[in-house]
Design a protein around this motif. Sequence first.
Motif, PDB file in Angstrom:
ATOM      1  N   ASP A  90      28.786   2.012  10.208  1.00 53.96           N
ATOM      2  CA  ASP A  90      29.903   2.694  10.872  1.00 53.96           C
ATOM      3  C   ASP A  90      30.410   1.860  12.048  1.00 53.96           C
ATOM      4  N   ALA A  91      29.500   1.088  12.658  1.00 54.44           N
ATOM      5  CA  ALA A  91      29.874   0.143  13.712  1.00 54.44           C
ATOM      6  C   ALA A  91      28.838  -0.977  13.668  1.00 54.44           C
ATOM      7  N   VAL A  92      29.266  -2.215  13.938  1.00 54.81           N
ATOM      8  CA  VAL A  92      28.337  -3.350  13.846  1.00 54.81           C
ATOM      9  C   VAL A  92      28.564  -4.318  14.999  1.00 54.81           C
ATOM     10  N   CYS A  93      27.485  -4.933  15.451  1.00 60.33           N
ATOM     11  CA  CYS A  93      27.557  -5.968  16.474  1.00 60.33           C
ATOM     12  C   CYS A  93      26.639  -7.108  16.048  1.00 60.33           C
ATOM     13  N   TRP A  94      27.196  -8.311  15.925  1.00 64.14           N
ATOM     14  CA  TRP A  94      26.392  -9.492  15.550  1.00 64.14           C
ATOM     15  C   TRP A  94      25.806 -10.118  16.810  1.00 64.14           C
ATOM     16  N   VAL A  95      24.512 -10.421  16.763  1.00 62.28           N
ATOM     17  CA  VAL A  95      23.831 -11.010  17.923  1.00 62.28           C
ATOM     18  C   VAL A  95      22.969 -12.186  17.466  1.00 62.28           C
ATOM     19  N   LYS A  96      22.508 -12.976  18.443  1.00 65.49           N
ATOM     20  CA  LYS A  96      21.448 -13.951  18.218  1.00 65.49           C
ATOM     21  C   LYS A  96      20.163 -13.364  18.790  1.00 65.49           C
ATOM     22  N   LEU A  97      19.028 -13.901  18.326  1.00 71.86           N
ATOM     23  CA  LEU A  97      17.751 -13.436  18.851  1.00 71.86           C
ATOM     24  C   LEU A  97      17.742 -13.539  20.374  1.00 71.86           C
ATOM     25  N   GLY A  98      17.247 -12.479  21.018  1.00 72.48           N
ATOM     26  CA  GLY A  98      17.085 -12.510  22.471  1.00 72.48           C
ATOM     27  C   GLY A  98      18.193 -11.838  23.258  1.00 72.48           C
ATOM     28  N   LEU A 130      15.754 -12.559  28.539  1.00 71.54           N
ATOM     29  CA  LEU A 130      14.923 -13.584  29.172  1.00 71.54           C
ATOM     30  C   LEU A 130      13.904 -12.952  30.118  1.00 71.54           C
ATOM     31  N   THR A 131      14.339 -11.958  30.878  1.00 69.87           N
ATOM     32  CA  THR A 131      13.432 -11.263  31.796  1.00 69.87           C
ATOM     33  C   THR A 131      12.281 -10.624  31.026  1.00 69.87           C
ATOM     34  N   LEU A 132      12.611  -9.959  29.909  1.00 62.86           N
ATOM     35  CA  LEU A 132      11.580  -9.315  29.092  1.00 62.86           C
ATOM     36  C   LEU A 132      10.650 -10.364  28.493  1.00 62.86           C
ATOM     37  N   ASN A 164       9.784 -13.264  29.530  1.00 68.47           N
ATOM     38  CA  ASN A 164       8.880 -13.846  30.531  1.00 68.47           C
ATOM     39  C   ASN A 164       7.754 -12.896  30.930  1.00 68.47           C
ATOM     40  N   LYS A 165       7.929 -11.607  30.632  1.00 67.91           N
ATOM     41  CA  LYS A 165       6.878 -10.624  30.953  1.00 67.91           C
ATOM     42  C   LYS A 165       5.834 -10.508  29.844  1.00 67.91           C
ATOM     43  N   ILE A 166       6.144 -11.051  28.649  1.00 68.88           N
ATOM     44  CA  ILE A 166       5.239 -10.891  27.506  1.00 68.88           C
ATOM     45  C   ILE A 166       4.187 -12.000  27.546  1.00 68.88           C
ATOM     46  N   ASP A 167       2.924 -11.601  27.597  1.00 71.45           N
ATOM     47  CA  ASP A 167       1.845 -12.596  27.669  1.00 71.45           C
ATOM     48  C   ASP A 167       1.653 -13.308  26.331  1.00 71.45           C
ATOM     49  N   ARG A 168       1.596 -12.517  25.245  1.00 70.63           N
ATOM     50  CA  ARG A 168       1.321 -13.088  23.918  1.00 70.63           C
ATOM     51  C   ARG A 168       2.606 -13.064  23.113  1.00 70.63           C
ATOM     52  N   LYS A 169       3.074 -14.222  22.688  1.00 68.18           N
ATOM     53  CA  LYS A 169       4.322 -14.297  21.923  1.00 68.18           C
ATOM     54  C   LYS A 169       4.019 -14.060  20.443  1.00 68.18           C
ATOM     55  N   GLN A 170       3.464 -12.869  20.135  1.00 71.78           N
ATOM     56  CA  GLN A 170       3.141 -12.501  18.761  1.00 71.78           C
ATOM     57  C   GLN A 170       3.961 -11.285  18.362  1.00 71.78           C
ATOM     58  N   ASP A 171       4.042 -11.060  17.045  1.00 72.15           N
ATOM     59  CA  ASP A 171       4.944 -10.035  16.505  1.00 72.15           C
ATOM     60  C   ASP A 171       4.877  -8.717  17.259  1.00 72.15           C
ATOM     61  N   ASP A 172       3.679  -8.119  17.243  1.00 68.65           N
ATOM     62  CA  ASP A 172       3.548  -6.768  17.780  1.00 68.65           C
ATOM     63  C   ASP A 172       3.879  -6.716  19.268  1.00 68.65           C
ATOM     64  N   ILE A 184       5.855  -8.654  21.024  1.00 67.50           N
ATOM     65  CA  ILE A 184       7.300  -8.806  21.245  1.00 67.50           C
ATOM     66  C   ILE A 184       8.040  -7.517  20.880  1.00 67.50           C
ATOM     67  N   LEU A 185       7.724  -6.970  19.714  1.00 66.77           N
ATOM     68  CA  LEU A 185       8.441  -5.781  19.239  1.00 66.77           C
ATOM     69  C   LEU A 185       8.143  -4.566  20.106  1.00 66.77           C
ATOM     70  N   ARG A 186       6.896  -4.417  20.527  1.00 68.28           N
ATOM     71  CA  ARG A 186       6.558  -3.296  21.420  1.00 68.28           C
ATOM     72  C   ARG A 186       7.310  -3.415  22.742  1.00 68.28           C
ATOM     73  N   ALA A 187       7.437  -4.636  23.242  1.00 67.74           N
ATOM     74  CA  ALA A 187       8.152  -4.844  24.504  1.00 67.74           C
ATOM     75  C   ALA A 187       9.629  -4.482  24.367  1.00 67.74           C
TER      76      ALA A 187
END
Length: 280
Positions: free
Chosen positions: A50-58, A97-99, A101-109, A111-114
């Motif tokens: 119904d509405a769409v926005c294209w983004v890049k990761l981050g 970027l702020t988020l 930098n707060k994530i200690d482990r750059k792993q799937d869960d 990142i997604l939880r954050a």
Amino acid sequence: MGNDPGNIGIIAGGGQFPLLFLEAARRAGRTVVVIAHKGETAPEVAAAADAVCWVKLGQLGKVISFFKANRVSEAVFLGSITKTQIFRDVLPDLKGLTLWNKIDRKQDDAILRAVAGALEQEGISVRESTLYLRHLLFPAGLLSRRKPTKEQRQDIEFGWRNARAIGALDIGQCVVVRNRTVLAVEAIDGTDATIRRGGLLAKEKAVVVKVRKPGQDFRFDLPATGLATITTLRSVGAAVLAVEAGQSLLFDPEAMIREADAAGIVVVGVTEREDGTLDF
């Protein structure tokens, strides 16, 4: 209007899952707003929204602003993101970027939880990816005509323990084994690449085991299999696909089983009892 659940947002990766969810949500009377990722999300998903926005990761700030502008009260994460893009195609905005930098482990869960936490702080509730699609969960028991041999059953049990272990470390959800030897472990390259790596080492008759991670959040990255998985198995002469029942997604089941039977591949949904024994 008091019972109106509001608009639902999809943060869409690749594959068919976002489109299946979109269609099911619309049948349930929801207006569907899509965040589409460049280079990942299928054009059909964007076209159906119904509405769409294209983004890049981050670009988290852009996601939140778009959802708020379209009165999104709930959101789901659906579809795959090519994980190697994390290293080459990220364009974070200030909020992203702020988020990051707060994530200690750059792993799937992690990142997604954050990201989910950031959305919920903005009043957007993150729902499970199976919200309208419980019927797509992998069924228990034998799905193929061919049954596993005694040796293959032993390989499934051996692979299960190892898949659980790598899942607990948030490395991956799939292992390839033969003769109770681990040939390949899923990492950032994904399931199909893991099957190809392990299958080449096995030469033939590899056993592929795919499980849900311990404590896997149903909102993110559920394991998924389908016709493409069988095509990959067939290409390396693999013999067995064993998947945790009720904890993963199964796409195109009829076509998948037809292809498996034609190739003589065993497909089985496995259930783990409380005592750790397996039913399949």
